[in-house]
Design a protein around this motif. Structure first.
Motif, mmCIF file in Angstrom:
data_model
loop_
_atom_site.group_PDB
_atom_site.id
_atom_site.type_symbol
_atom_site.label_atom_id
_atom_site.label_comp_id
_atom_site.label_asym_id
_atom_site.label_seq_id
_atom_site.Cartn_x
_atom_site.Cartn_y
_atom_site.Cartn_z
ATOM 1 N N THR B 112 0.866 -1.200 -0.170
ATOM 2 C CA THR B 112 0.081 -0.048 0.019
ATOM 3 C C THR B 112 0.839 1.152 -0.311
ATOM 4 O O THR B 112 0.456 2.280 -0.307
ATOM 5 N N SER B 113 2.183 1.145 0.599
ATOM 6 C CA SER B 113 2.780 2.546 0.489
ATOM 7 C C SER B 113 3.183 2.623 -1.234
ATOM 8 O O SER B 113 3.472 3.832 -1.335
ATOM 9 N N GLY B 114 3.013 1.658 -1.813
ATOM 10 C CA GLY B 114 3.074 1.907 -3.449
ATOM 11 C C GLY B 114 4.477 2.052 -3.993
ATOM 12 O O GLY B 114 4.681 2.271 -5.222
ATOM 13 N N MET B 151 3.797 3.998 7.386
ATOM 14 C CA MET B 151 3.150 2.827 7.389
ATOM 15 C C MET B 151 3.996 1.816 8.372
ATOM 16 O O MET B 151 3.510 1.207 9.349
ATOM 17 N N ALA B 154 3.356 2.887 12.115
ATOM 18 C CA ALA B 154 1.993 2.351 12.435
ATOM 19 C C ALA B 154 2.287 0.956 12.952
ATOM 20 O O ALA B 154 1.774 0.785 14.108
ATOM 21 N N PHE B 174 -3.702 14.388 -0.961
ATOM 22 C CA PHE B 174 -3.823 12.861 -0.775
ATOM 23 C C PHE B 174 -2.569 11.979 -0.152
ATOM 24 O O PHE B 174 -2.896 11.392 0.409
ATOM 25 N N ARG B 176 -0.567 13.455 1.656
ATOM 26 C CA ARG B 176 -0.354 13.732 3.231
ATOM 27 C C ARG B 176 -1.573 12.990 3.849
ATOM 28 O O ARG B 176 -1.167 12.653 5.133
ATOM 29 N N GLU B 177 -2.683 12.627 3.320
ATOM 30 C CA GLU B 177 -3.782 12.048 4.072
ATOM 31 C C GLU B 177 -3.375 10.665 4.211
ATOM 32 O O GLU B 177 -3.920 10.177 5.004
ATOM 33 N N VAL B 178 -2.637 10.015 3.178
ATOM 34 C CA VAL B 178 -2.376 8.734 3.696
ATOM 35 C C VAL B 178 -1.461 8.551 4.783
ATOM 36 O O VAL B 178 -1.592 7.623 5.536
ATOM 37 N N ARG B 180 -1.374 10.788 7.004
ATOM 38 C CA ARG B 180 -2.220 10.726 8.258
ATOM 39 C C ARG B 180 -2.958 9.476 8.766
ATOM 40 O O ARG B 180 -3.128 9.355 9.955
ATOM 41 N N THR B 181 -3.455 8.917 7.664
ATOM 42 C CA THR B 181 -4.183 7.473 7.931
ATOM 43 C C THR B 181 -3.362 6.695 8.709
ATOM 44 O O THR B 181 -3.787 6.024 9.634
ATOM 45 N N TYR B 182 -1.985 6.575 8.385
ATOM 46 C CA TYR B 182 -1.021 5.729 9.157
ATOM 47 C C TYR B 182 -0.608 6.258 10.469
ATOM 48 O O TYR B 182 0.186 5.815 11.398
ATOM 49 N N GLY B 183 -1.272 7.560 10.745
ATOM 50 C CA GLY B 183 -0.835 8.329 11.976
ATOM 51 C C GLY B 183 0.296 9.173 12.155
ATOM 52 O O GLY B 183 0.598 9.631 13.324
ATOM 53 N N TYR B 422 -0.473 6.084 -8.567
ATOM 54 C CA TYR B 422 -1.670 6.603 -8.310
ATOM 55 C C TYR B 422 -1.904 8.084 -7.835
ATOM 56 O O TYR B 422 -2.855 8.678 -7.727
ATOM 57 N N PHE B 423 -0.829 8.457 -7.327
ATOM 58 C CA PHE B 423 -0.696 9.934 -6.620
ATOM 59 C C PHE B 423 -0.074 10.669 -7.606
ATOM 60 O O PHE B 423 0.349 11.898 -7.227
#
Lengths: 458, 458
Positions: B112-114, B151, B154, B174, B176-178, B180-183, B422-423
């Protein structure tokens, strides 16, 4: 506790991949209700459908008896780009939850389209190509299906016209660009390109579109263009047939290690992923060979199974499509604008609707804030950033695992992780910023669209 | 022509995964030049580095002799989430190009980190955790490294502070939000959180930041915070060590089928992917056991190997880091704003710089419009949407395969596909809309930053 005999990821070899799709309908005692001609209310015949779908797909759509359809070699070759997909043991999630449950997930996001939609996209594109067509038309909402179809069409040098719900087109420019990268043309819907689009724009000048409206446009475009057919990413029985590859692989992998799931969980919008994941397991249940609990998870904001009615309804807004009998909220129903989690179709696959009506499957609905909470928890433990759609299944899998913790039961849970959330970061951002609202339609609201259901005597 | 004995994807089993990283420096006759203290110009000692990096990583950074470092079990467990990564035979690309060349790529984007950055992120986070630290600081430009580190942190419940180049922070919400999703906490750089940030903002009030500036802030934050250390995603020898897992897996997979690559190609920014991919193959070359052609591919807009000088330089803008001897454009160099393709660091890993200087490796530079052309071509044929960075390698792999078509040679080409795009859809959009410009710095422009190189007598 890590069991060293079971790897973190169970990969099958290419030779273990399914060579045929499994048609669950063949084992159903109560077959799904037939599609009806919207004018005559008589079951649609192959000839009538042939103007909309490729011939081979019409055959697959109407066949309730053949249990297995061979997967053409060309499609199997394409599948090898991203299949067999991994079946993952969520050791880390189990540990963090402190549950005795054993959790497995079948991950379908490990292809660039980012979701399971590619399994059917390549099949539909392949049959179109084989029939000598120039191209296909379709609609897309959140963009997973449009992305998958664009990718499949690029592979086959087939033209691909995508009608993208206008609000998504504007809010998800990156999805649009992925489709363009794969060579598709993407039109915001409603558009002035079709009669139905013009009509909708005339009646609702400021509309930002809906899935039902985009379907109408794509169908009209297909039937009025030489050498084109329409393709759809969910709901249809042919789509569930193609998606059975998910369940077949999962079952082969589990069987290999002697694992029998107790509960099988999938998110449910139109039903493509859920229908595919459960297919071979449900087949065993229908044949009396084994028993499983199946749970469909839907958004509380679009609760077709848990709060809809089982009735014939339109599949699209423009009413150009056949009527389908399904659990439905009414074709007029559009989930609240604050709903970010996908799964926004008003009805459910006829196959799944029938199974649910027969009591063979359960359904639950979950609120989106709880879905994103599960999504973030999952990302931080399992490392995969899940799509909001997929996270509905995660939510329920976690809930079931927590119940096991309370009862001490060592249940085995299998769920479908349908895709990745790379293009859903706006929704994640809302969640992080505490701006995500839950919306549950009132009974009165649901009644409005339900009252508009067509009256059919069958 | 499809060879049925070689699968489309070669997956190794978990038991075939490397259990030790390979330290290429151990086999180098000419060792990479040591890091120097920026004040004394003397080689950095372990004690001096220990304030910046974890103890174990300092050891790895300074050790030019130990050939193998065991991969701790906890890191191997984490690797199993996404490793072994697939080695893919590009049958479809070969067919479309009509080349007799056999093309393989090692795909590192299937997490997922891509990107491949996760290989080192988890290692660095692990050693920080083991040392009992509270957290780590880092910088990120395009966001691949920040995502990977978030990631990993986390996973280990480690705090993660990311300084993100301000223009990326604003243009890539986006990413940035990834994180943040990982904390992770994400701060746009330059910021008022650090002395060096304040200084830079005072001198250049309108600046949108640079990688070199974000590095300075992250280092300052680490050395001034109790229980924190700094981590870096490329350039350093420790990073190349961790990334050797790419090459080791690729080699094991190729050996399994008796395949020997003639040409090995990787994109090169700081050198982490290239250094990791080529490591075991270069080892064989250094030991005289086999020969390979190695090609580093860099952007024409940031051509450190092909147009830089081999000299000691600052690693960051604030000059708080040690000096490194590398092929460099000067730490002041910032690629043109229209450069979208990543790989924008001014210098190159000391290990790779030395190998290049010794004539053991070639380098080419490619224009970004040609890179995106290759990226789109690749997406449409192989189905994977590549990161712009990775697409540099694709460009050169295609070019080499086309040469084989002209000469009729059946060369075997291996390249590193480091991540997914993707980004990066803003850049793809520019390309689709014909708005992508190429930029090649003039000699006079390069001279400006080169003239500011520190004068070091060694």
């Amino acid at each position: 506790m890590r069991n060293e005999s079971i790897p973190y990821k169970i990969y099958l070899s290419e030779s273990e991949m399914p060579t045929a799709w499994y048609n669950l309908r063949a084992d159903m005692k109560n077959k799904p209700a037939p599609l009806l001609n919207p004018g005559t209310h008589q079951p649609m015949q192959a000839e009538e459908l042939a103007g909309v779908f490729c011939d081979e797909l019409v055959k697959q759509e109407l066949d309730n008896d053949t249990a297995y359809f061979d997967i053409p070699e060309e499609i199997r070759d394409f599948y090898k780009m991203f299949r067999p997909s991994p079946l993952i043991r969520a050791y880390r999630l189990e540990e963090k939850l402190g549950t005795p449950a054993k959790i497995y997930y079948k991950f379908e996001g490990n292809n660039t389209s980012g979701s399971h939609k590619l399994n059917s996209a390549i099949a539909q594109a392949y049959y179109a190509k084989k029939q000598g067509l120039k191209g296909v038309t379709t609609e897309t909402g959140a963009g997973q299906w449009g992305t998958a179809l664009s990718m499949a069409c690029a592979y086959l040098d087939l033209d691909c016209k995508v009608y993208m719900v206008k609000c998504s087109y504007e809010q998800k420019p990156f999805r649009r660009e992925v489709m363009r990268t794969y060579g598709a043309s993407v039109t915001p819907s409603p558009s002035m390109e079709t009669e139905v689009g013009k009509k909708i724009l005339a009646e609702h000048p400021g509309t930002t579109g809906s899935l039902g409206c985009a379907i109408s446009e794509a169908v009209e475009k297909a039937v009025t263009s030489e050498g084109y057919r329409y393709v759809l990413g969910s709901v249809l029985s042919q789509v569930l047939l193609h998606q059975s590859v998910i369940g077949l692989e999962a079952k082969t992998a589990l069987d290999k290690y002697g694992i029998k799931p107790d509960i099988i969980i999938g998110c449910a919008g139109g039903g493509s992923n859920l229908g595919g994941l459960i297919a071979p397991f449900m087949g065993e249940k229908l044949r009396g060979e084994a028993d499983y609990r199946f749970i469909a998870v839907e958004p509380a904001s679009c609760p077709s199974l848990t709060r809809g009615v089982y009735a014939y309804d339109f599949c699209d807004t423009g009413m150009v499509c056949p009527l389908a009998k399904m659990y439905t909220l009414g074709s007029d129903f559009i989930p609240s604008a604050n709903h970010a989690g996908g799964l926004r179709y008003h009805g459910m696959s006829s196959v799944l609707s029938q199974l649910y009506d027969d009591g063979l499957m359960e359904a639950v609905s979950v609120k989106q804030s709880e879905v994103f909470e599960a999504a973030e928890y999952f990302a931080r433990t399992e490392g995969i950033l899940p799509a909001p759609e997929s996270s509905h299944a995660i939510r329920t899998a976690i809930d079931e695992a927590v119940k096991c913790k309370e009862t001490g039961e060592e249940k085995t849970i299998l769920f479908g992780l349908t895709g990745t959330g790379y293009f859903d970061m706006v929704a994640y951002e809302k969640f992080h910023d505490g701006k995500m609202e839950d919306y549950i339609p009132t009974d009165a609201e649901l009644k409005i669209s339900r009252d508009k259901l067509p009256k059919i005597d069958v």
